[in-house]
Write an enzyme that holds these catalytic residues in place. Structure first.
Site, PDB file in Angstrom:
ATOM      1  N   ASP A 114      -6.171   1.969  -3.218  1.00 21.07           N
ATOM      2  CA  ASP A 114      -7.258   2.190  -2.680  1.00 21.07           C
ATOM      3  C   ASP A 114      -7.342   3.238  -1.637  1.00 21.07           C
ATOM      4  OD1 ASP A 114      -5.493   1.614  -0.810  1.00 21.07           O
ATOM      5  OD2 ASP A 114      -6.445  -0.221   0.274  1.00 21.07           O
ATOM      6  N   SER A 173       0.795  -1.128   0.212  1.00 20.07           N
ATOM      7  CA  SER A 173       0.091  -0.127  -0.049  1.00 20.07           C
ATOM      8  C   SER A 173       0.684   1.227   0.149  1.00 20.07           C
ATOM      9  CB  SER A 173      -0.979  -0.045   1.202  1.00 20.07           C
ATOM     10  OG  SER A 173      -2.047   0.980   1.090  1.00 20.07           O
ATOM     11  N   ASP A 220      -1.093   1.245  -4.010  1.00 17.90           N
ATOM     12  CA  ASP A 220      -1.997   0.320  -4.687  1.00 17.90           C
ATOM     13  C   ASP A 220      -3.313   0.675  -5.130  1.00 17.90           C
ATOM     14  OD1 ASP A 220      -2.948   0.692  -1.976  1.00 17.90           O
ATOM     15  OD2 ASP A 220      -3.746  -1.471  -1.900  1.00 17.90           O
ATOM     16  N   ASP A 228      -2.548   6.250  -3.574  1.00 14.17           N
ATOM     17  CA  ASP A 228      -1.384   5.599  -2.881  1.00 14.17           C
ATOM     18  C   ASP A 228      -1.067   4.645  -3.644  1.00 14.17           C
ATOM     19  OD1 ASP A 228      -3.566   3.840  -2.600  1.00 14.17           O
ATOM     20  OD2 ASP A 228      -2.797   3.479  -0.691  1.00 14.17           O
TER      21      ASP A 228
END
Length: 446
Positions: A244, A101, A242, A240
């Site tokens: 999400d 993340s 990833d 960010d």
């Protein structure tokens, strides 16, 4: 339930250290495969962000799954919410995300979705951990799993994102800056917004395996803010690593965090019937959000920090909107998990439909000053119950007398305790947070 490896959001750590090692990832893939093997002809899909270690982890998981007789679909770099969506639409039995993340590239992690695109239930995580205690035993050659590359995964997800807003809505005339954090959205997000008509300037879209989240993206929104002001854009959108999470920036270069985006989406979407119920935040959500929603007549409740807990409370209440200050927002009417692109689209729809700027839309919410101090503690779980810490918290709460809040909680991803004080006076909350952090260190023997 006690777990050796699973945390609040899958398994995460420094690459090369247990558990983020090649041998463990092979074992993990096999363990997942053994748990799924009873469901007929299981299929698992795997996506990742742009970290260089993703190649190693992907190959190791693939080998472990194949050794358990599981077929695998490989997506390559693609946002986490895309994996949740594609797990559902490809009728897979599970989805695997290789990402840490917002963490630096030296870290990586592995998290899972069930066949419906939801986080794994506790009982499945426990079953996987039980298999991890057993040695890897491969099926015979005739029963080994196969791996397939899905070349159109990104295109499928782009069309899904566009489909989350009404066909009659377009962004022609909007000038946007998109910061992809050199992460998983780099080949997806620019297409979504430009195909909807926006004039898009893209930054942070040149991943090299090591620059993910480095001075860019949602954890460093100053980068997109500078670009917005420089080119005179209407808004900036920073994801960010990833994809999400999302943080936005208004035309003045002022940062619009997850609390403010929740406010904008709720006050515009709920009256139009796009959402139902109230809003779920977390214990860290700004008190200003709670007060602003109350003014709008919108119910608000707090969950523990973590999208798992936000989702649990949303489903328990039958509500469709929730999220965290960090920009991890969930629109359950549209998808099953936090989705940075979908969340940003909802804010842009509010701007287009109202004819108002992002700065104007956020004006109804006044954030209270918050001070956050991270105190490094190797075993932070019980620190809040320490008598010294408990007395200090009670003293600050009595001093604030309803004009603010105190939150102390262990991080779910690193060995720190987060100390937060919120109130109406910035100097006061900074002083109180520093004081409480010192007590935490003292209670820990510092």
């Amino acid at each position: 339930m006690d777990r050796d490896y699973f945390g609040t959001d899958g398994i995460r750590g420094r690459v090369g250290d247990t558990p983020i090692t090649p041998d463990f990832c092979v074992h993990l893939g096999w363990a997942v495969g053994k748990v799924l093997a009873s469901s007929g002809s299981p299929l698992v899909v795997i996506g990742k962000d742009t970290r260089i270690s993703g190649y190693m982890i992907e190959s190791a998981l693939e080998a472990g799954l194949a050794s358990a007789g599981i077929d695998v679909n490989l997506f390559g770099p693609i946002p986490t919410p895309a994996i949740a969506y594609l797990t559902r639409t490809l009728r897979a039995d599970a989805g695997i995300v290789i990402s840490a993340s917002h963490n630096p590239f030296e870290d990586n992690g592995i998290k899972f979705f069930d066949g419906d695109g939801n986080k794994l239930p506790d009982e499945m995580e426990v079953a996987i951990e039980a298999q991890l205690r057993q040695p890897v035993v491969s099926v015979g050659s005739q029963a080994l799993g196969r791996a397939y590359r899905v070349d159109d995964a990104r295109g499928r997800y782009i069309e899904f994102c566009k489909g989350t807003i009404d066909r009659g809505v377009h962004f022609r005339g909007l000038k946007l800056v998109i910061d992809c954090a050199h992460g998983a959205t780099y080949a997806v997000a620019p297409g979504v917004f430009s195909e909807l008509g926006a004039d898009v300037t893209v930054i942070g879209a040149d991943p090299d395996g090591t620059n993910i989240n480095h001075e860019c993206g949602s954890t460093y929104p100053e980068t997109v803010a500078r670009k917005v002001v420089e080119i005179g854009a209407d808004a900036g959108i920073a994801f960010d690593g990833d994809g999400d999470r999302v943080i936005m920036v208004d035309a003045n270069g002022d940062i619009v965090d997850g609390d403010e985006m929740l406010y904008v989406i709720a006050k515009t979407g709920l009256p139009k019937g796009r959402l139902t119920g109230g809003v779920v935040g977390t214990v860290m959500s700004n008190l200003g959000l709670e007060r602003a929603l109350e003014t709008c007549g919108i119910p608000f409740e707090r969950a523990s920090v973590g999208d798992r807990y936000v989702l649990e409370l949303m489903r328990a209440r039958g509500w469709q909107l929730g999220g965290e200050t960090s920009g991890h927002l969930v629109c359950l009417a549209l998808t099953t998990t936090g989705d940075g692109i979908v969340s940003a689209l909802q804010v842009l729809v509010a701007m287009v439909e109202s004819g108002r700027s992002l700065a104007e839309l956020r004006n109804g919410m006044s954030k209270l000053p918050q001070a956050m101090v991270n105190v490094r503690i190797e075993n932070p779980g019980g620190i809040a119950a320490n008598p010294l810490v408990d007395d200090a918290i009670r003293g600050i709460e009595a001093h604030l007398n309803g004009r603010g809040r105190v939150v102390i909680r262990p991080s779910g991803t690193e060995p720190v305790v987060r100390v937060m004080v919120e109130g109406e006076d910035a100097d006061e909350v900074n002083e109180q947070a520093a004081s409480l952090a010192a007590v935490v260190e003292q209670a820990n023997g510092g």
